[in-house]
Write an enzyme that holds these catalytic residues in place. Structure first.
Site, PDB file in Angstrom:
ATOM      1  N   ASP A 122     -27.375  63.782  76.877  1.00  0.00           N
ATOM      2  CA  ASP A 122     -26.082  63.290  77.349  1.00  0.00           C
ATOM      3  C   ASP A 122     -25.195  64.479  77.729  1.00  0.00           C
ATOM      4  OD1 ASP A 122     -24.401  60.360  76.716  1.00  0.00           O
ATOM      5  OD2 ASP A 122     -23.278  62.159  77.258  1.00  0.00           O
ATOM      6  N   SER A 155     -20.304  52.514  80.435  1.00  0.00           N
ATOM      7  CA  SER A 155     -19.831  53.088  81.697  1.00  0.00           C
ATOM      8  C   SER A 155     -20.914  53.216  82.758  1.00  0.00           C
ATOM      9  CB  SER A 155     -19.214  54.469  81.430  1.00  0.00           C
ATOM     10  OG  SER A 155     -20.167  55.334  80.845  1.00  0.00           O
ATOM     11  N   HIS A 215     -29.667  51.782  78.719  1.00  0.00           N
ATOM     12  CA  HIS A 215     -29.979  53.044  78.047  1.00  0.00           C
ATOM     13  C   HIS A 215     -29.713  52.915  76.560  1.00  0.00           C
ATOM     14  CE1 HIS A 215     -25.808  53.229  79.556  1.00  0.00           C
ATOM     15  NE2 HIS A 215     -25.526  53.890  78.450  1.00  0.00           N
TER      16      HIS A 215
END
Ligand code: AMP
Length: 116
Positions: free
Chosen positions: A30, A97, A102
């Protein structure tokens, strides 16, 4: 899918630090880590989010969990010695978002419960 950020990463068109790949899943770090280990695991196939999953996606979802376990083992956070948190955000209240399914793999520190 066109204009999907994570499809772009899966296709190699958007840069990312990929840490694991399988036939059906890709894992990458990330960009805004919330823990010492913060990896996103995505299916190669475009699925919007967990609320869109059906039995037709069974192989993709199994691949997500297999990839998450492989990431945890590779990152040294596997249970039972350490442990980690898997998170799937769905919708606005959960701060979802990116509309490509995921799993967040979070670990490397002690987690609080309930989450903030
Ligand atoms: P979510 O809020 O569950 O939709 O999570 C989306 C995650 O994607 C966030 O934690 C972002 O930091 C992360 N993210 C956004 N863009 C990228 C990128 N280009 N590479 C890696 N992670 C990203």
């Amino acid at each position: 899918m066109a204009d999907c950020l994570f499809c772009g990463i899966v296709a190699g068109e958007v840069p990312a630090e990929i840490v694991f790949e399988s036939e059906r899943a890709v894992a990458f770090r990330d960009v805004n880590p919330m823990a010492p280990v913060h990896v996103l695991v995505v299916p190669r196939r475009h699925i919007v989010n967990a609320s869109d999953v059906t039995s037709a996606h069974a192989d993709d979802v199994a691949a997500l969990f297999e990839a998450a376990r492989a990431v945890a083992e590779a990152e040294g956070i596997a249970a039972p010695e350490r442990g980690y948190r898997l998170v799937m955000n769905v919708g606005a209240d959960a701060t979802n978002s990116v509309p490509h399914l995921h799993v967040h793999v979070l670990g490397g520190r002690s987690m609080t419960w309930p989450p903030g």
